[in-house]
Design a protein around this motif. Structure first.
Motif, mmCIF file in Angstrom:
data_model
loop_
_atom_site.group_PDB
_atom_site.id
_atom_site.type_symbol
_atom_site.label_atom_id
_atom_site.label_comp_id
_atom_site.label_asym_id
_atom_site.label_seq_id
_atom_site.Cartn_x
_atom_site.Cartn_y
_atom_site.Cartn_z
ATOM 1 N N PHE A 197 -67.460 -78.389 75.223
ATOM 2 C CA PHE A 197 -68.547 -78.638 76.154
ATOM 3 C C PHE A 197 -69.832 -78.991 75.443
ATOM 4 O O PHE A 197 -70.599 -79.844 75.892
ATOM 5 N N ALA A 198 -70.088 -78.367 74.320
ATOM 6 C CA ALA A 198 -71.354 -78.542 73.627
ATOM 7 C C ALA A 198 -71.537 -79.955 73.087
ATOM 8 O O ALA A 198 -72.665 -80.346 72.765
ATOM 9 N N THR A 199 -70.494 -80.740 73.001
ATOM 10 C CA THR A 199 -70.627 -82.090 72.472
ATOM 11 C C THR A 199 -70.958 -83.109 73.561
ATOM 12 O O THR A 199 -71.113 -84.286 73.273
ATOM 13 N N TYR A 200 -71.052 -82.661 74.796
ATOM 14 C CA TYR A 200 -71.304 -83.569 75.904
ATOM 15 C C TYR A 200 -72.683 -83.372 76.517
ATOM 16 O O TYR A 200 -73.094 -82.242 76.789
ATOM 17 N N ALA A 201 -73.362 -84.482 76.739
ATOM 18 C CA ALA A 201 -74.531 -84.470 77.605
ATOM 19 C C ALA A 201 -74.015 -84.462 79.045
ATOM 20 O O ALA A 201 -72.959 -85.037 79.343
ATOM 21 N N MET A 202 -74.724 -83.800 79.919
ATOM 22 C CA MET A 202 -74.270 -83.656 81.300
ATOM 23 C C MET A 202 -75.316 -84.228 82.257
ATOM 24 O O MET A 202 -76.518 -84.174 81.997
ATOM 25 N N GLY A 203 -74.830 -84.734 83.355
ATOM 26 C CA GLY A 203 -75.762 -85.315 84.320
ATOM 27 C C GLY A 203 -75.295 -85.143 85.741
ATOM 28 O O GLY A 203 -74.151 -84.741 85.996
ATOM 29 N N TRP A 204 -76.187 -85.436 86.653
ATOM 30 C CA TRP A 204 -75.887 -85.437 88.084
ATOM 31 C C TRP A 204 -76.339 -86.767 88.681
ATOM 32 O O TRP A 204 -77.432 -87.261 88.374
ATOM 33 N N PHE A 205 -75.487 -87.288 89.511
ATOM 34 C CA PHE A 205 -75.776 -88.501 90.261
ATOM 35 C C PHE A 205 -75.518 -88.194 91.733
ATOM 36 O O PHE A 205 -74.834 -87.220 92.058
ATOM 37 N N ARG A 209 -74.138 -95.288 93.668
ATOM 38 C CA ARG A 209 -74.405 -93.999 93.051
ATOM 39 C C ARG A 209 -75.667 -94.123 92.200
ATOM 40 O O ARG A 209 -75.805 -95.075 91.431
ATOM 41 N N VAL A 210 -76.577 -93.159 92.335
ATOM 42 C CA VAL A 210 -77.833 -93.229 91.594
ATOM 43 C C VAL A 210 -78.051 -91.978 90.754
ATOM 44 O O VAL A 210 -77.586 -90.884 91.086
ATOM 45 N N PHE A 211 -78.781 -92.166 89.696
ATOM 46 C CA PHE A 211 -79.072 -91.094 88.754
ATOM 47 C C PHE A 211 -80.007 -90.072 89.379
ATOM 48 O O PHE A 211 -80.955 -90.421 90.082
ATOM 49 N N VAL A 212 -79.727 -88.789 89.103
ATOM 50 C CA VAL A 212 -80.584 -87.706 89.575
ATOM 51 C C VAL A 212 -81.225 -86.981 88.395
ATOM 52 O O VAL A 212 -82.438 -86.832 88.318
ATOM 53 N N ALA A 213 -80.377 -86.497 87.469
ATOM 54 C CA ALA A 213 -80.891 -85.711 86.357
ATOM 55 C C ALA A 213 -79.850 -85.682 85.246
ATOM 56 O O ALA A 213 -78.662 -85.868 85.492
ATOM 57 N N ALA A 214 -80.328 -85.405 84.019
ATOM 58 C CA ALA A 214 -79.428 -85.286 82.876
ATOM 59 C C ALA A 214 -79.996 -84.282 81.889
ATOM 60 O O ALA A 214 -81.221 -84.094 81.803
ATOM 61 N N VAL A 215 -79.099 -83.672 81.139
ATOM 62 C CA VAL A 215 -79.493 -82.724 80.106
ATOM 63 C C VAL A 215 -78.695 -83.046 78.847
ATOM 64 O O VAL A 215 -77.518 -83.378 78.911
ATOM 65 N N SER A 216 -79.355 -82.964 77.699
ATOM 66 C CA SER A 216 -78.729 -83.329 76.436
ATOM 67 C C SER A 216 -77.682 -82.307 76.011
ATOM 68 O O SER A 216 -77.560 -81.231 76.596
ATOM 69 N N ARG A 217 -76.944 -82.653 74.973
ATOM 70 C CA ARG A 217 -75.859 -81.796 74.497
ATOM 71 C C ARG A 217 -76.321 -80.359 74.263
ATOM 72 O O ARG A 217 -75.660 -79.410 74.661
ATOM 73 N N GLY A 218 -77.433 -80.202 73.594
ATOM 74 C CA GLY A 218 -77.919 -78.867 73.258
ATOM 75 C C GLY A 218 -78.704 -78.204 74.374
ATOM 76 O O GLY A 218 -79.127 -77.051 74.256
ATOM 77 N N GLY A 219 -78.909 -78.938 75.462
ATOM 78 C CA GLY A 219 -79.617 -78.363 76.600
ATOM 79 C C GLY A 219 -81.133 -78.396 76.488
ATOM 80 O O GLY A 219 -81.831 -77.788 77.307
#
Length: 124
Positions: free
Chosen positions: A29-37, A45-55
């Motif tokens: 999990f720690a190697t992935y940036a995560m986002g919400w659309f 589909r549109v971008f809402v928010a994202a957080v980098s790998r380390g948070g």
């Protein structure tokens, strides 16, 4: 095989709060940036928010800045989207996304992994 599973969607009155969760399995999990659309019926589909790998680094759509907060728990393999002061226009299907490339995630068109979506309904 990576799987993203969203939870926490539902019906909330305008002005209320809701927290979406996205659990990831199958990879580190720690190697992935995560986002919400999010996506409205008949719209892209549109971008809402994202957080980098380390948070540490976050990015938000202008429409949700100051109301939504994205976070990432690398210990629990879960990303969150805390939504406050919800508006009727926030109603949509919310999708969790994961990618190892920050810029690919922000762009949204070639994201590696997607969840199945969680419905958020905001009643006015």
């Amino acid at each position: 095989q990576v799987q993203l599973v969203e939870s926490g969607g539902g019906v909330v009155p305008a002005g209320g709060s809701l927290r979406l969760s996205c659990a990831i399995s199958g990879r580190t999990f720690a190697t992935y940036a995560m986002g919400w659309f999010r996506q409205d019926p008949g719209k892209e589909r549109v971008f809402v928010a994202a957080v980098s790998r380390g948070g540490i680094t976050t990015s938000y759509a202008d429409s949700v800045k100051g109301r939504f907060t994205i976070s990432k728990d690398n210990t629990g393999n879960t990303a969150y989207l805390q939504m406050k002061r919800l508006k009727p226009e926030d109603a949509a299907v919310y999708y969790c996304a994961a990618d190892q490339n920050w810029f690919v995630l922000l762009n949204g068109t070639r994201v590696t992994y997607w969840g199945n979506g969680a419905q958020v309904t905001v009643s006015s």
